[in-house]
Design an enzyme around this catalytic site. Sequence first.
Site, PDB file in Angstrom:
ATOM      1  N   GLU A 101      20.810  89.143 -97.639  1.00 37.94           N
ATOM      2  CA  GLU A 101      19.781  88.972 -98.666  1.00 37.94           C
ATOM      3  C   GLU A 101      20.194  87.948 -99.729  1.00 37.94           C
ATOM      4  O   GLU A 101      19.676  87.967-100.850  1.00 37.94           O
ATOM      5  CB  GLU A 101      19.472  90.320 -99.310  1.00 37.94           C
ATOM      6  CG  GLU A 101      18.873  91.325 -98.337  1.00 37.94           C
ATOM      7  CD  GLU A 101      18.592  92.660 -98.989  1.00 37.94           C
ATOM      8  OE1 GLU A 101      17.537  92.792 -99.624  1.00 37.94           O
ATOM      9  OE2 GLU A 101      19.443  93.563 -98.866  1.00 37.94           O
ATOM     10  N   SER A 150      15.707  94.764 -97.332  1.00 40.20           N
ATOM     11  CA  SER A 150      14.674  93.780 -96.987  1.00 40.20           C
ATOM     12  C   SER A 150      14.201  93.911 -95.544  1.00 40.20           C
ATOM     13  O   SER A 150      13.741  92.948 -94.940  1.00 40.20           O
ATOM     14  CB  SER A 150      15.182  92.349 -97.235  1.00 40.20           C
ATOM     15  OG  SER A 150      15.349  92.113 -98.611  1.00 40.20           O
ATOM     16  N   TYR A 189       8.187  88.495 -97.540  1.00 35.81           N
ATOM     17  CA  TYR A 189       8.506  87.235 -98.207  1.00 35.81           C
ATOM     18  C   TYR A 189       7.660  86.045 -97.764  1.00 35.81           C
ATOM     19  O   TYR A 189       7.769  84.970 -98.341  1.00 35.81           O
ATOM     20  CB  TYR A 189       9.995  86.924 -98.019  1.00 35.81           C
ATOM     21  CG  TYR A 189      10.869  88.033 -98.560  1.00 35.81           C
ATOM     22  CD1 TYR A 189      10.878  88.335 -99.922  1.00 35.81           C
ATOM     23  CD2 TYR A 189      11.653  88.815 -97.717  1.00 35.81           C
ATOM     24  CE1 TYR A 189      11.645  89.368-100.416  1.00 35.81           C
ATOM     25  CE2 TYR A 189      12.436  89.841 -98.213  1.00 35.81           C
ATOM     26  CZ  TYR A 189      12.423  90.113 -99.555  1.00 35.81           C
ATOM     27  OH  TYR A 189      13.187  91.146-100.047  1.00 35.81           O
ATOM     28  N   ARG A 236      13.076 101.536-107.401  1.00 34.72           N
ATOM     29  CA  ARG A 236      11.773 101.505-106.739  1.00 34.72           C
ATOM     30  C   ARG A 236      11.814 102.504-105.604  1.00 34.72           C
ATOM     31  O   ARG A 236      12.768 102.517-104.816  1.00 34.72           O
ATOM     32  CB  ARG A 236      11.450 100.115-106.192  1.00 34.72           C
ATOM     33  CG  ARG A 236       9.954  99.965-105.815  1.00 34.72           C
ATOM     34  CD  ARG A 236       9.672  98.701-105.056  1.00 34.72           C
ATOM     35  NE  ARG A 236      10.133  98.815-103.673  1.00 34.72           N
ATOM     36  CZ  ARG A 236      10.705  97.829-102.990  1.00 34.72           C
ATOM     37  NH1 ARG A 236      10.925  96.654-103.549  1.00 34.72           N
ATOM     38  NH2 ARG A 236      11.094  98.024-101.739  1.00 34.72           N
ATOM     39  N   ASP A 255       9.824 104.008-102.309  1.00 33.07           N
ATOM     40  CA  ASP A 255       8.805 103.700-101.311  1.00 33.07           C
ATOM     41  C   ASP A 255       8.416 104.998-100.613  1.00 33.07           C
ATOM     42  O   ASP A 255       9.273 105.686-100.038  1.00 33.07           O
ATOM     43  CB  ASP A 255       9.336 102.696-100.291  1.00 33.07           C
ATOM     44  CG  ASP A 255       9.854 101.412-100.946  1.00 33.07           C
ATOM     45  OD1 ASP A 255       9.439 101.128-102.093  1.00 33.07           O
ATOM     46  OD2 ASP A 255      10.668 100.712-100.325  1.00 33.07           O
ATOM     47  N   GLU A 261      12.116 105.288 -98.491  1.00 37.65           N
ATOM     48  CA  GLU A 261      13.360 104.622 -98.873  1.00 37.65           C
ATOM     49  C   GLU A 261      13.372 104.448-100.383  1.00 37.65           C
ATOM     50  O   GLU A 261      12.347 104.587-101.053  1.00 37.65           O
ATOM     51  CB  GLU A 261      13.492 103.248 -98.187  1.00 37.65           C
ATOM     52  CG  GLU A 261      13.660 103.310 -96.688  1.00 37.65           C
ATOM     53  CD  GLU A 261      13.910 101.948 -96.071  1.00 37.65           C
ATOM     54  OE1 GLU A 261      14.072 100.958 -96.824  1.00 37.65           O
ATOM     55  OE2 GLU A 261      13.940 101.858 -94.834  1.00 37.65           O
ATOM     56  N   ASN A 302      15.154 101.709-103.508  1.00 37.78           N
ATOM     57  CA  ASN A 302      15.761 100.396-103.716  1.00 37.78           C
ATOM     58  C   ASN A 302      16.341 100.376-105.121  1.00 37.78           C
ATOM     59  O   ASN A 302      15.596 100.384-106.110  1.00 37.78           O
ATOM     60  CB  ASN A 302      14.710  99.297-103.545  1.00 37.78           C
ATOM     61  CG  ASN A 302      15.328  97.935-103.309  1.00 37.78           C
ATOM     62  OD1 ASN A 302      16.280  97.568-103.987  1.00 37.78           O
ATOM     63  ND2 ASN A 302      14.790  97.191-102.374  1.00 37.78           N
ATOM     64  N   GLY A 315      13.407  93.572-105.439  1.00 39.42           N
ATOM     65  CA  GLY A 315      13.136  92.161-105.668  1.00 39.42           C
ATOM     66  C   GLY A 315      12.700  91.904-107.094  1.00 39.42           C
ATOM     67  O   GLY A 315      11.914  92.674-107.656  1.00 39.42           O
TER      68      GLY A 315
END
Length: 361
Positions: free
Chosen positions: A15, A156, A228, A266, A268, A283, A285, A289
């Site tokens: 990443e 990612s 992305y 974050r 999910d 998941e 994070n 991002g």
Amino acid sequence: MRTRLAVLYGGRSGEHDVSCHSAASILAALDRDRYQVTDVLIGRDGGWQVDGRAAPLTTALRVLGDQDVVFPALHGPYGEDGTVASLLDWLGVPYVGNGVFAGAAGMDKAATKKLLVAEGLRVSPGVTLRPGEDLSPADRRWLGLPVFVKPARAGSSLGVTRVDDWARLPDALARARAADPKILIEQAAHGREIDVAVLQHPDGRVEAGPPLEIRVTDAEFFDYDAKYDGGAVFHIPAPLDPATTELLQDRAVRAFHALDCRGLLRVDLFLPASGSTEPIVNEVNTFPGFTSASQYPRIWQKAGIEFPALLDILISGALTDHGGPSPAGSTRRGPSGPGPAPRPGLSTAPRPATQSVGVVS
């Protein structure tokens, strides 16, 4: 006097480019009247640069140690996984975001799920495979198809494959193991894909922002290209009734506490299309991002916090308490600290007990 701040980014993970994009947005948004900014890049080969010039590790460490605060804009292994947090703790410099434990636990999907289950949160059933192990016939039967094959410690969606036919499993395992020898095979979750951003303010308040719904247009799932290359559409706030919004925000805040997070997270989730209304935590994070177009900043922009102000909140929080050990008898900042009332659409609800469960073997 301006705050001395280093933005640390790049790294040796897959990443690296994502990290560079996050750092570019952070560097562009920082108020230079407020911050004296130093640019610190870790190359793909592990080499260091300070303000665009190659620097030996000893020099780079001295530069980091001389800062008032460091903003580690790193994604994936060798950065977001707690390794750099450990380094910054050793240097004794405050830093934005999660500490060693949350970074390490949050990077390992299998470990994350065990902590979430212990908190009473629902996760997708799954099986963890270590080097040399294969999925047994019994596990294939109870998991069923489709499944997702994931590297346990990568971000990612790198190395992730959806498997609809067991004949595709060997290739999926090889792809995942190219990123990490530890593999997680999960039962596919069916439902709406929702992200919830969690933010801790300098006074200790923990808030969840308005849920974001992801709708993928030209891919099987929300993979690297969809993330992305514009293959997904984000709806903020997600079209949900108030009770469901509050439920999702509550589960995100509980995940934040289950992982002992600090600053940001974050989460999910999947909102099941039928049956149980209990969300599935897919998941987490620990450093999502951070371009101005990424989910996390966009959620807070919708909540009324523009990108530069979001950076200020995180930096101020790091300067207030960067996660060092608490002296005996002291009180660490927590989710119920004083502060102004939350804005509409945000959740600061306490953690109620639930009976929802998940399975991770």
